[in-house]
Design an enzyme around this catalytic site. Structure first.
Site, PDB file in Angstrom:
ATOM      1  CE  LYS A 173      -3.624   2.176   2.862  1.00 48.60           C
ATOM      2  NZ  LYS A 173      -4.487   1.991   4.048  1.00 48.60           N
ATOM      3  CB  SER A 200      -7.280   4.204   2.881  1.00 50.76           C
ATOM      4  OG  SER A 200      -6.621   3.554   3.973  1.00 50.76           O
ATOM      5  CB  SER A 248      -8.254   1.416   5.838  1.00 52.64           C
ATOM      6  OG  SER A 248      -8.835   2.687   5.939  1.00 52.64           O
TER       7      SER A 248
END
Length: 511
Positions: free
Chosen positions: A120, A195, A219
């Site tokens: 990520k 996210s 997330s």
């Protein structure tokens, strides 16, 4: 090439020391890999890839090339990977193959030797920018790896690239003014969540077997749910956040965690063993033992389930999926009861208070980080903030800053004295359409609320489908720092309901 059964894979992997947290009797069946070709390599588990590479049934170079090819095929459509390290990955794969051929590979120290992964874009990878979805950070390369990234590398993993996030990881979906909008592999008109949306999307689409994400209010779990993969948010302090960005928002400072996403639960267990442990760079990591999920006696567990709360409108299919998961646990002998967690009628108030405070200055923060033209999701967040400006009541403010939160946390910890685990929705429905999430904040209370108890781990695994054939995950929440119970229940549900199932290939064909 000799065809190898899954049983032989697992036996060889266990013998090599790779699977101290590997497949148990209640596992789902990832696609068996015989004479491996690219399509099989990009659908099997990271655990199986490690076993194949260990046995020299396939080279790391072949595996890495298969994933690079897959990313090049699908990423122009879903826009999940934002920065690549393909040349370096190919070189590291060659080094891994050389070590294996020469007999110098240390499989106990490097259980992911030669296996590709993605990261990520909120974690530092040396030599690559940590953009976190904002222009100001686009060209600032990290000098050192985040601790979690370093641990994956030391375990032999090979980084293919970094995956998309919303601006400053602040949204329930993934879109930013630097790299654009990431699309859900099951329906391009919908979001993969946020996210960690880029991470979930590329794993679901077969572009990565395993990835690193983070979770403050859902997330990891929401993208895993929207994209039909598996993900786990460990208890706070289990995995180091050193080298991650942005710093946790002030109201979620001790709720922000790092954890893995994968297509299969067995890979979460393997990755979590690698990632866990105290870190001198992060004073809020703790030496809490990580127990073996294979030792959990599922028939001895006490499990609660719960499917709805006001004001969220949980879909019929979501409720039924959780109910079927509860029935499955009861079928294998667990003691199962329907019970809403305590004080949940007040959770929405505190969530509103927290988010109203955090999002109130979001427009100014975006400008500070160089966002001159907000995306559609940025604009939706700003509109949400303006709608709620000045509406924070005194009682809600007290919930966010006063005594109510500790009272809720104590009540929830008492709840987990009575129950070993809780099954509930991840969100009120499947993946929403792009830029709709800020109009449906209520939907995300299931993850936001469970995040308010920092020590409690939670995961998501696909157990159902919506009428549009969008994945529906079940959230598994368990006792503090009992990730072994989380993973054991997730593994059982994956075995019964199938877990990840590949999205339609037609979705990746450019118009």
């Amino acid at each position: 090439m000799v065809q190898v059964s899954r049983r032989e894979f697992l036996a060889a992997t266990a013998a090599a020391g790779l699977l101290s947290h590997a497949a148990g009797s209640n596992s789902a069946e990832p696609q068996a890999v015989g004479a491996p070709n690219a399509s099989k390599l990009t659908t099997c588990s990271a655990t199986e890839l490690a076993s194949l590479i260990c046995q020299q049934k396939v080279s790391s170079q072949t595996v890495v090339e298969a994933y690079i090819k897959r990313i090049k095929q699908i990423n122009p459509v879903i826009k999940a990977v934002v920065d690549t390290a393909f040349d370096k990955a190919q070189h590291e794969a060659q080094l891994a193959d050389d070590a294996i051929r020469q007999g110098t590979a240390d499989w106990k120290r490097q259980p992911l030797l030669g296996v590709p992964v993605t990261i990520k874009d909120a974690f530092d990878v040396a030599g690559m920018p940590t953009t976190c979805g904002v222009p100001r950070l686009r060209n600032k390369c990290a000098e050192a790896d985040a601790t979690a990234v370093r641990k994956l590398k030391e375990a032999g993993a090979i980084i293919l690239g970094k995956t998309n996030v919303p601006a400053l990881c602040m949204h329930f979906e993934t879109d930013n003014s630097v790299y654009g909008q990431t699309k859900n592999p099951y329906d391009l008109a919908r979001t993969p969540g946020g996210s960690s949306g880029g991470e979930a999307a590329i794993i679901a689409a077969g572009g990565s077997p395993l990835g690193l994400g983070s979770d403050g209010g859902g997330s990891i779990r929401t993208p895993a749910h929207f994209c039909g993969v598996a993900g786990i948010r460990p208890g706070w302090g289990r995995v180091s956040l050193a080298g991650s960005f942005p710093p946790p928002p002030r109201a979620y400072g001790n709720y922000y965690t790092a954890g893995p996403l994968a297509r299969y639960v067995e890979d979460l267990a393997l990755a979590l063993r690698i990632l866990s442990g105290p870190d001198p760079r992060d004073p809020f990591t703790f030496p809490v033992p990580l127990l073996d999920y294979r030792e959990v006696k599922l028939e001895n567990l006490r499990v609660a389930f719960w499917t709805k709360y006001e004001p969220a409108e949980t879909t019929k299919e979501t409720r039924e999926t959780v109910e079927k998961a509860a029935a499955d646990m009861q079928m294998i002998g667990a003691h199962v009861e329907e019970e809403c967690p305590p004080h949940w009628d007040k959770v929405y108030g505190i969530l509103q208070a927290v988010y109203d405070q955090e999002i109130a200055t979001f427009e100014d923060v975006l400008k500070e980080f160089g966002v001159d033209v907000p995306t559609s999701v940025d604009r939706a967040a700003i509109a949400y903030a303006k709608r709620h400006a000045g509406k924070l009541r005194a009682d809600q403010a007290k919930m966010a800053t006063g005594d109510w939160l500790p009272m809720f946390q104590i009540a929830m910890l008492e709840f987990f004295e009575k129950y070993d685990g809780l099954l509930c929705p991840v969100s009120a429905g499947p993946a929403v359409r792009h830029a709709e999430s800020w109009n449906r904040v209520d939907d995300f209370g299931f993850t936001l609320g469970t995040s308010l108890i920092p020590k409690v781990p939670a995961g998501s695994v696909r157990c159902g489908w919506s009428p549009e054939r969008l994945p529906i995950g079940v959230q598994v929440v368990t006792k503090p720092y009992r990730e072994d119970i989380t993973l054991a229940i997730m593994r059982q549900l994956e075995s019964t309901f199938g877990g990840w199932d590949a999205p339609p290939e037609d979705n990746f064909r450019s118009p």
